[in-house]
Design a protein around this motif. Structure first.
Motif, short mmCIF file in Angstrom:
data_model
loop_
_atom_site.label_atom_id
_atom_site.label_comp_id
_atom_site.label_asym_id
_atom_site.label_seq_id
_atom_site.Cartn_x
_atom_site.Cartn_y
_atom_site.Cartn_z
N UNK A 212 -40.08 5.37 66.70
CA UNK A 212 -39.17 5.77 67.48
C UNK A 212 -39.48 7.11 68.22
N UNK A 213 -40.13 8.04 67.25
CA UNK A 213 -40.26 9.31 67.82
C UNK A 213 -41.80 9.43 68.71
N UNK A 214 -42.63 8.64 68.33
CA UNK A 214 -43.89 8.35 68.95
C UNK A 214 -43.73 7.59 70.28
N UNK A 215 -42.65 6.91 70.42
CA UNK A 215 -42.52 6.01 71.76
C UNK A 215 -41.80 7.07 72.74
N UNK A 216 -40.83 7.91 72.34
CA UNK A 216 -40.02 8.93 72.88
C UNK A 216 -40.84 10.18 72.97
N UNK A 217 -41.53 10.70 72.13
CA UNK A 217 -42.22 12.05 72.28
C UNK A 217 -43.73 12.01 72.37
N UNK A 241 -47.48 15.25 69.12
CA UNK A 241 -46.04 14.64 69.05
C UNK A 241 -45.29 16.19 69.18
N UNK A 242 -44.60 16.57 70.28
CA UNK A 242 -44.01 17.83 70.23
C UNK A 242 -42.72 17.77 69.08
#
Length: 413
Positions: A212-217, A241-242
């Protein structure tokens, strides 16, 4: 059916950019003269182009810390001053020059409709984004944990961090370019670099982050501070990944695997984790997937840039300043400053940051009379997340993710 990625050995064998040699540590029986020479090395000797004033915690693997007196001079941390924490080595990467990049491939495997690959030349032709962000080693502040009980690893003070600008292509855009569809079972992305362990048989370095974080950040970074990423900082291509601790921003990126679970790799399961529940200070702890959590999102934190520890300042209006940041999920709402003498916390003025993941500068002017003061700073974000008053809070034997209140002793004359 799940695609089975090639083994690490096969991966390196077929890569034209595989390391041609290893930086090997000195043998156990090295002479005292050699050991003395090692301890006397400057940062510029360890990594060509680094400022010699950086603190050398280790030459191999490279662990270089930036003194706060240097870090506070720049809103964007220059390449020559940025800290370094390497776990492994890549031949030809101990400098600030860019590596040859054009055909460097990044493979995408695992739970995708079909495996794919894209190289740096192709990535550079795509639309780029740029993000200002805090890059922070998860061991930053370990020395403060060690003041309560010894924590293993390099005794970083506060300078294993920097504020930089990375540029590159969002991961979702890379997937779109390759026409890759992710299997619904995928929950994590595991990143591998093209570096290799110092010793044959040692576990290779890799990390998993939530899908989820990889795709959004996350983005596949090609530049740092407006130029190709220096070799020592993971160039020519790094997963960024910020809001995540730097260890998860895998250098020298060579492959991404979409998977159902976190990797069972030693560096993901036995290192770079903190206990889910508090443990007694000074106790031992055996890490596992169930009893601990990875060093993913950074904790809310602030650091005092001025005055510095032990500094003498003139009585009257004293300017106290520093920076604060978190994982970028919500803004830093306030920074509170205490002089230590009256236990009162006063709000500082916060300057707008260069984005949700960058550090925010703060300042406060106080009328201080002659004497000794213990200045402390405590950041609070919009979710109420703040820094514990006790430096022993969240203590763990590996000394990860320190975010206790930062304090300095100063003399007002």
């Amino acid at each position: 059916m799940r695609n089975r990625p090639a083994t690490r050995r096969q991966f390196l064998k077929r890569s034209t950019f595989a390391a041609g040699g290893l930086f090997l540590a000195a043998p156990v029986g090295a002479s005292r003269l050699a050991m003395a020479a090692e301890t006397s090395r400057t940062a510029a000797n360890v990594i060509t182009g680094k400022d010699p004033r950086l603190i050398v915690h280790s030459a191999e693997p490279a662990e270089l810390e930036t003194p706060l007196a240097l870090l506070r001079e720049h809103s964007i941390t220059p390449d020559a001053l940025l800290f370094v924490r390497n776990n492994q080595s890549l031949s030809g990467a101990m400098n600030l020059l860019p590596l040859e990049a054009g055909g460097w491939p990044v493979e995408i495997t695992g739970l995708v409709e079909r495996p794919g690959s894209i190289n740096v030349s192709q990535l550079s032709q795509m639309q780029q984004i740029e993000q200002e962000l805090v890059l922070q080693c998860s061991g930053n502040g370990r020395a403060m944990f060690s003041a309560a009980a010894p924590a293993k690893g390099a005794q970083w003070q506060c300078g294993a961090m920097g504020n930089v600008r990375f540029g590159g292509v969002p991961l979702v855009k890379v997937l779109d370019r390759l026409g890759l569809k992710i299997d619904p079972r995928a929950r994590f992305v595991t990143a591998e670099g093209r570096d290799a362990p110092a010793k044959a048989g040692d576990p290779d370095f890799e990390h998993s982050i939530p899908l989820e974080d990889a795709l959004s950040r996350s983005f596949v970074a090609l530049t740092m501070n407006g130029a190709p990423i220096p070799a020592a900082h993971g160039g020519p291509v790094r997963l960024v990944t910020p809001g995540y601790y730097a260890t998860m921003n895998v250098k020298w990126l060579g492959r991404l695997r979409f998977e159902e679970t976190e990797t069972a790799n030693y560096h993901q399961v036995r290192r770079y984790r903190t206990p889910r529940e508090p443990i007694p200070v000074g106790s031992e702890f055996t890490y596992g997937l169930q009893n601990s959590e990875p060093n993913w999102r950074m904790r809310t934190k602030s650091v005092i840039f001025a005055p510095l520890e032990g500094e003498r300042v003139a009585a009257g209006d004293v300017d106290i300043r520093g920076v604060a940041w978190n994982d970028g999920a919500t803004p830093i709402e306030t920074v509170l400053v205490s002089t230590g003498n009256d236990m009162a916390w006063r709000p500082a003025r916060i300057v707008t940051a260069g984005g949700p993941y960058a550090w925010q500068h703060w300042s406060l002017s106080l009328d201080l009379q002659p004497g000794e003061y213990r200045l402390s700073a405590r950041a609070v974000d919009a979710l109420g997340r703040t820094q514990p008053l006790s430096p022993a809070a969240h203590w763990n034997p590996a000394g990860y993710a320190f975010n206790g209140v930062h304090s300095v002793k100063v003399i007002v004359r």
